[in-house]
Design a protein around this motif. Structure first.
Motif, PDB file in Angstrom:
ATOM      1  N   ILE A  20     -39.957   1.932 -24.040  1.00 39.01           N
ATOM      2  CA  ILE A  20     -38.856   2.103 -24.736  1.00 39.01           C
ATOM      3  C   ILE A  20     -38.059   0.949 -24.459  1.00 39.01           C
ATOM      4  O   ILE A  20     -37.333   0.461 -25.446  1.00 39.01           O
ATOM      5  CB  ILE A  20     -38.157   3.517 -24.450  1.00 39.01           C
ATOM      6  N   GLU A  75     -39.345  -1.665 -26.633  1.00 38.70           N
ATOM      7  CA  GLU A  75     -39.025  -1.244 -28.256  1.00 38.70           C
ATOM      8  C   GLU A  75     -37.393  -1.656 -28.449  1.00 38.70           C
ATOM      9  O   GLU A  75     -37.383  -2.130 -29.658  1.00 38.70           O
ATOM     10  CB  GLU A  75     -39.148   0.053 -28.677  1.00 38.70           C
ATOM     11  N   PRO A 134     -31.917  10.140 -29.313  1.00 39.12           N
ATOM     12  CA  PRO A 134     -30.967  10.329 -28.030  1.00 39.12           C
ATOM     13  C   PRO A 134     -29.629  10.751 -28.486  1.00 39.12           C
ATOM     14  O   PRO A 134     -28.707   9.807 -28.138  1.00 39.12           O
ATOM     15  CB  PRO A 134     -31.384   9.215 -27.194  1.00 39.12           C
ATOM     16  N   SER A 142     -26.516  19.969 -21.666  1.00 33.02           N
ATOM     17  CA  SER A 142     -26.406  18.375 -21.495  1.00 33.02           C
ATOM     18  C   SER A 142     -27.956  18.054 -21.519  1.00 33.02           C
ATOM     19  O   SER A 142     -28.237  17.010 -20.932  1.00 33.02           O
ATOM     20  CB  SER A 142     -25.878  18.098 -20.288  1.00 33.02           C
ATOM     21  N   LEU A 143     -28.960  18.473 -22.109  1.00 34.92           N
ATOM     22  CA  LEU A 143     -30.150  17.827 -22.368  1.00 34.92           C
ATOM     23  C   LEU A 143     -30.360  16.830 -23.271  1.00 34.92           C
ATOM     24  O   LEU A 143     -29.823  16.580 -24.320  1.00 34.92           O
ATOM     25  CB  LEU A 143     -30.995  19.196 -22.702  1.00 34.92           C
ATOM     26  N   TRP A 144     -31.267  15.709 -22.665  1.00 28.30           N
ATOM     27  CA  TRP A 144     -31.368  14.670 -23.527  1.00 28.30           C
ATOM     28  C   TRP A 144     -33.021  14.651 -23.741  1.00 28.30           C
ATOM     29  O   TRP A 144     -33.645  15.609 -23.123  1.00 28.30           O
ATOM     30  CB  TRP A 144     -31.111  13.414 -22.575  1.00 28.30           C
ATOM     31  N   PRO A 145     -33.525  13.993 -24.645  1.00 28.27           N
ATOM     32  CA  PRO A 145     -34.661  13.737 -24.664  1.00 28.27           C
ATOM     33  C   PRO A 145     -35.596  13.329 -23.418  1.00 28.27           C
ATOM     34  O   PRO A 145     -34.841  12.623 -22.780  1.00 28.27           O
ATOM     35  CB  PRO A 145     -34.922  12.812 -25.819  1.00 28.27           C
ATOM     36  N   ASN A 146     -36.548  13.661 -23.256  1.00 33.61           N
ATOM     37  CA  ASN A 146     -37.623  13.155 -22.216  1.00 33.61           C
ATOM     38  C   ASN A 146     -38.008  11.805 -22.510  1.00 33.61           C
ATOM     39  O   ASN A 146     -39.181  11.673 -22.902  1.00 33.61           O
ATOM     40  CB  ASN A 146     -38.462  14.231 -21.963  1.00 33.61           C
ATOM     41  N   PHE A 147     -37.668  10.923 -21.596  1.00 33.36           N
ATOM     42  CA  PHE A 147     -38.097   9.448 -21.782  1.00 33.36           C
ATOM     43  C   PHE A 147     -39.372   9.234 -20.945  1.00 33.36           C
ATOM     44  O   PHE A 147     -39.799   8.155 -20.888  1.00 33.36           O
ATOM     45  CB  PHE A 147     -36.958   8.574 -21.442  1.00 33.36           C
ATOM     46  N   ASN A 148     -39.822  10.112 -20.325  1.00 32.18           N
ATOM     47  CA  ASN A 148     -41.079  10.168 -19.570  1.00 32.18           C
ATOM     48  C   ASN A 148     -42.100  10.223 -20.468  1.00 32.18           C
ATOM     49  O   ASN A 148     -43.375  10.247 -20.281  1.00 32.18           O
ATOM     50  CB  ASN A 148     -41.206  11.072 -18.569  1.00 32.18           C
ATOM     51  N   LEU A 201     -41.843  10.793 -27.106  1.00 33.63           N
ATOM     52  CA  LEU A 201     -40.710  10.107 -27.565  1.00 33.63           C
ATOM     53  C   LEU A 201     -40.992   8.287 -27.524  1.00 33.63           C
ATOM     54  O   LEU A 201     -40.327   7.996 -28.305  1.00 33.63           O
ATOM     55  CB  LEU A 201     -39.789  10.082 -26.301  1.00 33.63           C
ATOM     56  N   TRP A 202     -41.793   8.073 -26.648  1.00 34.76           N
ATOM     57  CA  TRP A 202     -42.024   6.652 -26.723  1.00 34.76           C
ATOM     58  C   TRP A 202     -42.405   6.046 -28.242  1.00 34.76           C
ATOM     59  O   TRP A 202     -42.192   5.344 -29.131  1.00 34.76           O
ATOM     60  CB  TRP A 202     -43.085   5.980 -26.107  1.00 34.76           C
ATOM     61  N   PHE A 237     -39.571   6.158 -30.910  1.00 35.69           N
ATOM     62  CA  PHE A 237     -39.124   4.586 -30.907  1.00 35.69           C
ATOM     63  C   PHE A 237     -40.016   3.644 -31.418  1.00 35.69           C
ATOM     64  O   PHE A 237     -39.601   2.710 -32.116  1.00 35.69           O
ATOM     65  CB  PHE A 237     -38.530   4.246 -29.397  1.00 35.69           C
ATOM     66  N   ALA A 238     -41.274   3.756 -30.960  1.00 38.83           N
ATOM     67  CA  ALA A 238     -42.213   2.603 -31.218  1.00 38.83           C
ATOM     68  C   ALA A 238     -42.218   2.788 -32.867  1.00 38.83           C
ATOM     69  O   ALA A 238     -42.232   1.686 -33.674  1.00 38.83           O
ATOM     70  CB  ALA A 238     -43.599   2.954 -30.961  1.00 38.83           C
ATOM     71  N   SER A 267     -48.233  -3.159 -29.238  1.00 38.84           N
ATOM     72  CA  SER A 267     -47.303  -1.653 -28.433  1.00 38.84           C
ATOM     73  C   SER A 267     -47.400  -0.383 -29.429  1.00 38.84           C
ATOM     74  O   SER A 267     -47.621   0.529 -28.825  1.00 38.84           O
ATOM     75  CB  SER A 267     -45.897  -2.116 -28.171  1.00 38.84           C
ATOM     76  N   VAL A 268     -47.483  -0.628 -30.457  1.00 41.28           N
ATOM     77  CA  VAL A 268     -47.354   0.685 -31.431  1.00 41.28           C
ATOM     78  C   VAL A 268     -48.645   1.675 -31.373  1.00 41.28           C
ATOM     79  O   VAL A 268     -48.528   2.718 -30.747  1.00 41.28           O
ATOM     80  CB  VAL A 268     -47.031   0.381 -32.960  1.00 41.28           C
ATOM     81  N   ILE A 294     -49.014   2.875 -27.937  1.00 38.40           N
ATOM     82  CA  ILE A 294     -48.291   4.191 -27.606  1.00 38.40           C
ATOM     83  C   ILE A 294     -48.945   5.395 -28.292  1.00 38.40           C
ATOM     84  O   ILE A 294     -48.742   6.415 -27.671  1.00 38.40           O
ATOM     85  CB  ILE A 294     -46.878   3.735 -27.902  1.00 38.40           C
TER      86      ILE A 294
END
Lengths: 173, 463
Positions: free
Chosen positions: A102, A105, B144, B151-157, B161-162, B165-166, B236-237, B240
């Protein structure tokens, strides 16, 4: 005293390049050249500075890297740390491999869009803007060299333009 | 002026090609009436598209229970189609970005339509990811955003989710790259157009482009830097996308070969789709002088290279599944080759490993009919590849009690047909109203890489 604007139409990019050189050395002020495709080498002749858009892209890219990192640090580490799949989330650094995609990106996103927007705004190429080319053929196959001349010198400048290979010369009213 | 060796095959054929003729040829389909074949093709595509919208609405209204996906096989046609479409998109970026960095001039005649294909293919792919979440109206949860549900955010692990963004970066950057390239060509159409309504339309699209020295200077810099940014982006796309599978622990998915293998496969299927589209387009719009047999041959060479990479990847996967000594891994591949979906496996092997090897023969790779047939075969094969990766793996996981069979429902099929319809609807509209060749770029190589220039330089004439 206002200057007269003269448009000279050429039919070939090499002729334009040579004409621009000659006109410049003869002391004629070239306001602009309109061409259907880029004429390579013309920037040096006209003394147009190298564009700094690539530097802009780099700066936007760095900004994107920082913003992406800040976002993920805030969301995953600072605001609500969660451990998913045993990946340690108590320090950004420990879980950085998972954040690389990310980060990348975000870098590309900001660099590409920032540069494209800067280009459009700096050149003022936007929806609704009126085209500036004096002759519609300059987006097709003709080249237009637009020069400035004092009223007294109009005739001599026209002669110089014709001599340099211009197919048509018109004084803009 | 740049000169080129006469033994190099020219990229623009014909004896009296001038800049004006290039403009004429490109504006002809836009100014004139569309041929009857265009209307027939457009109607068929639009009907398919509408059918897809119907199935899509049915899915949204009733839920993804209307699909064949079930508790064991929870990813099936949706993700197969997503990966297939996004892979097809990769050829456009490869042609416009990577070939620009390598200064391949043959890119100029085909990059515009290949990029259009990228954009439409990514749109088709997006439909599946949007729908497969089950409640598409809540898809903004993927972004995000601060929310009111805790207070939850998306999981960037998560590679999923990658992917968000990709794919969104890829789509927007490709769109900008494509549009900036279109601006000078829209300006040409604007200045040539006689009909006042159409003139106004192209005036808005061309953003007031006038072709000043500084504009061109910046334009070229922007194209180059965007190409430099798009090149790692395109790799990258699909890497991922492959990590959606590779970071899981399922045998058959959990392999490090996935990213390069997916990228090669994506370029492979994308070039096949470019061939399918361009072979029709050059014929219908009479662009044979610009999209020559040489262009087709170059693309077929890319298909051999990437197709062979895909073949090597299949074989190394098979080898490793045995060599690793992991019985689950070995079973996963045995199941692919001999299990309930073995037909898909052999279809994939035949279409992707064997069929592109035919292009080693120059007769075949310069034959337009065979190229057209093989390009469709390759795309069928690449669809089966994704199906083989997803469905046979999920229908035989670790616990035999979860073993399940999968068969698509008419809704699955309908949405897929709908995306094909949407893709062709958009592409036909593009071909009708947009300049299908990057004419400003093409004009720059007229003096160096055209047939007439080569003839002049061999006859010793002035340049």
């Amino acid at each position: 005293m206002s200057k007269n604007i003269i448009n000279a139409i050429y039919g070939d990019d090499e002729v334009v390049l040579n004409a621009a050189k000659k006109l410049r050395s003869a002391g004629v002020t070239i306001r602009e050249i309109f061409s259907p495709y880029p004429i390579h080498g013309i920037e040096a002749v006209l003394g147009v500075k190298k564009t700094r858009l690539a530097t802009c892209a780099f700066l936007y890219g760095i900004t994107g890297t920082l913003l992406g990192t800040l976002m993920m640090w805030y969301m995953m580490i600072n605001d609500w740390p969660t451990i998913v799949g045993g990946k340690p989330n108590w320090k950004y650094f420990y879980n950085m491999p998972a954040f690389i995609p990310i980060t990348f990106e975000c870098t590309v996103f900001c660099a590409a869009h920032g540069m494209a927007l800067t280009f459009l705004l700096r050149s003022w190429i936007l929806p609704g803007v009126s085209p500036k080319n004096p002759d519609p053929r300059t987006t097709d196959d003709k080249f237009c060299v637009q020069v400035e001349a004092e009223p007294a010198q109009v005739d001599s400048v026209i002669a110089k333009l014709k001599e340099s290979g211009a197919e048509e010369v018109k004084v803009q009213s | 002026m740049q000169k080129e060796a006469a033994i190099r095959q020219p990229l623009i054929l014909g004896d009296n090609v001038t800049c004006k003729k290039i403009s004429d040829d490109i504006i002809k389909p836009i100014e004139g009436k569309a041929p009857r074949s265009w209307y027939i093709a457009f109607s068929i595509a639009a009907v398919m598209f509408l059918w897809g919208i119907g199935c899509l609405a049915y899915t949204v209204g009733v839920g993804i229970g209307t699909w064949g996906s079930n508790n064991g096989v929870d990813w099936a046609w949706d993700i197969t189609n997503f990966v297939w479409w996004i892979g097809i998109g990769h050829a456009g970026t490869l042609i416009s970005a990577v070939l620009l960095l390598f200064r391949q001039k043959w890119r100029m005649a085909i990059n515009r339509s290949a990029e259009a294909m990228t954009i439409f293919a990514v749109m088709c792919a997006a439909i599946f990811v949007v729908l497969h979440t089950g409640r598409p109206w809540l898809d903004y949860w993927l972004f995000p955003l601060p929310n009111a549900f805790g207070s939850l955010w998306p999981n960037f692990n998560s590679p999923l989710l990658w992917d968000v963004f990709a794919v969104s970066t890829y789509f927007t950057v490709s769109l900008v790259f494509w549009y900036i390239g279109l601006i000078p060509d829209f300006a040409m159409i604007r200045d040539r157009m006689v009909k006042p309504g159409m003139k106004k339309f192209y005036k808005i699209l061309s953003f007031g482009w006038s072709g000043r020295v500084k504009d061109w200077n910046r334009f070229e810099e922007v194209s180059l830097v965007l190409a430099g940014l798009s090149t790692p982006l395109v790799f990258s796309v699909h890497s991922i996308v492959s990590m959606d599978f590779a970071t899981s622990i399922l045998p058959g998915w959990h392999t490090t070969i996935f990213p390069p293998y997916f990228v090669a496969g994506a370029i492979f299927s994308g070039f096949a789709m470019v061939q399918t589209l361009l072979l029709i387009m050059r014929k219908v719009f009479r662009l044979e002088h610009y999209i020559t047999i040489k262009h087709i041959e170059y693309m077929n060479i890319v298909i051999i290279v990437t197709g062979s990479m895909v073949g090597v990847a299949y074989l190394s996967e098979l080898f490793i599944s045995w060599y690793s000594g992991v019985e689950y891994e070995a079973y996963a591949f045995l199941n692919r080759a001999t299990g309930p979906y073995m037909i898909a496996y052999y279809a994939m092997m035949t279409c992707n490993v064997i069929s592109p090897q035919l292009f080693w023969f120059k007769k075949i790779r310069t034959n337009l009919h065979l190229t057209f047939i093989l390009s469709i075969v390759v795309n069928i094969g690449m669809w089966f590849e994704r199906f083989v990766i997803i469905v046979p793996t999920l229908c035989r996981t670790f616990i035999p009690s979860t073993w399940n069979m999968y068969s698509p429902t008419f809704v699955d099929v309908g949405i897929f047909i709908g995306t094909i319809g949407m893709f062709f609807t958009f592409f036909l509209l593009f071909a009708r109203f947009f300049p299908v060749i990057a004419q400003a770029e093409l004009k720059t190589i007229l003096k160096s890489s055209s047939e007439q220039a080569h003839k002049q330089s061999t006859s010793g004439g002035h340049h």
